[in-house]
Design an enzyme around this catalytic site. Sequence first.
Site, short mmCIF file in Angstrom:
data_model
loop_
_atom_site.label_atom_id
_atom_site.label_comp_id
_atom_site.label_asym_id
_atom_site.label_seq_id
_atom_site.Cartn_x
_atom_site.Cartn_y
_atom_site.Cartn_z
N THR A 107 0.81 -1.22 0.00
CA THR A 107 0.00 0.00 0.00
C THR A 107 0.84 1.26 0.00
OG1 THR A 107 -1.82 -1.10 1.11
CG2 THR A 107 -1.72 1.27 1.38
N ASP B 153 1.75 -6.98 -4.21
CA ASP B 153 0.96 -7.04 -2.98
C ASP B 153 1.67 -8.10 -2.14
OD1 ASP B 153 -2.28 -6.62 -2.09
OD2 ASP B 153 -1.12 -8.22 -1.15
N SER B 154 1.88 -7.85 -0.88
CA SER B 154 2.72 -8.77 -0.11
C SER B 154 2.08 -10.15 0.04
CB SER B 154 3.08 -8.19 1.25
OG SER B 154 1.99 -8.18 2.11
N SER B 155 0.77 -10.26 -0.18
CA SER B 155 0.13 -11.58 -0.12
C SER B 155 0.65 -12.49 -1.23
CB SER B 155 -1.38 -11.46 -0.28
OG SER B 155 -1.85 -10.44 0.52
N THR C 239 1.91 -4.53 4.23
CA THR C 239 1.82 -4.88 5.65
C THR C 239 1.32 -6.31 5.89
OG1 THR C 239 -0.42 -3.97 5.77
CG2 THR C 239 1.40 -2.50 6.36
N ASP C 240 0.61 -6.88 4.91
CA ASP C 240 -0.05 -8.16 5.19
C ASP C 240 0.92 -9.28 5.55
OD1 ASP C 240 -2.48 -6.98 4.79
OD2 ASP C 240 -2.74 -7.71 2.73
N THR D 117 4.04 -8.77 14.79
CA THR D 117 2.91 -9.37 14.08
C THR D 117 1.92 -8.27 13.72
OG1 THR D 117 1.36 -11.22 14.14
CG2 THR D 117 1.51 -9.96 16.15
N1 ASP Z 1 -2.37 -5.79 0.65
C1 ASP Z 1 -1.33 -4.87 1.03
C2 ASP Z 1 -0.02 -5.66 1.07
O1 ASP Z 1 0.26 -6.32 2.04
C3 ASP Z 1 -1.65 -4.26 2.32
C4 ASP Z 1 -0.68 -3.22 2.82
O2 ASP Z 1 0.35 -2.95 2.26
O3 ASP Z 1 -1.01 -2.62 3.85
O4 ASP Z 1 0.71 -5.63 0.11
#
Ligand code: ASP
Length: 332
Positions: free
Chosen positions: A12, A55-57, A87-88, A157
Amino acid sequence: MKRILILQTGGTIAMQIRRESNGEMVNTQSDSLIRYIPELSQIADIECRELFFKDSSDMSTADWVVIIEAIRDTYNSFDGFVVLHGTDTLAYTASAVSFAFKNLTKPIIFTGSQVPMSVIRSDAKRNLINAIQMATLPFNEVAVCFSDKIFRANRSTKLSIGEFNAFNSPNFAPLAEIGLDINIKHSLPPSALPMECFPVFSEDVIVLRLFPGMKPKQFLRLFENGTRSVILSGFGSGNFPVSGEYSLIPLLEKCAEKNIFVVMASQALYDSVDLEKYSSGRIARDLGVISARDMTLEAALTKMMYLLGRYKSPYQIRDRYLRSLRGEMTTE
Ligand code: ASP
């Protein structure tokens, strides 16, 4: 002036709301992130590299390796490193990176944001400034900087989807708090030994979260295809069902028979797994189950992935797992 390398990986923090579409998020280049905050040049001599934009997912161990190698290959050219990350799965990547580097003498600071940099009320600016400032300080570990706090990476976490203070380290006090000054409270001591880097992770692992009504038999076939470790997320201090069709014991026996490392972590975020406390724990202990103690699930998992990647001998893997390697667990 300290030289800091910023590695962009996506998330994000670097997204931008495209004006002409219906709020669709598109990426922006990492150097334009810096353009949002020209004052950054007062803090450090900064260089940015975009490693990838994800996207980190969508990240896997191959992406962790790209980040680790980028730091390893420039380790002597910079005083500190900042990794911008979604952040994920940030806590997984940051934990993995902490295991890969031994004898660090420079800071590696992960940060991200809940709202894109381009949005006026974004937390990105503050997180990025804090992370860069932190990366200029004498500090010898991998950390997560989020919302005015610095957490040990392998203790952190993600706790909130919507709050600005999205991260915490439930079983370990923050390493530093950021107010008028950055107040480093504690950190790993510097090592006199040269830095070593082991960017190796096995993906032959499974995480299984127990739930009331779970029939372990349904999961036995998961262990057929080369699984080398299962991280169980158990109840409370590491409890699990022991009777009838819900009993986990046959699954533990099967793992013992196939030399699959079983780690017992807890669904409770605070305090430590204790396999001595209840009879189920003692059964598990006798079947070779390893306690994750007070590690986060992210640390319990990435530590195993790292040890399976690095060592062949089951003795070495178990022995190293039981020790605190990078401050990830309390050992008394
Ligand atoms: N979906 C985003 C990610 O982890 C969420 C974020 O960055 O806050 O890439």
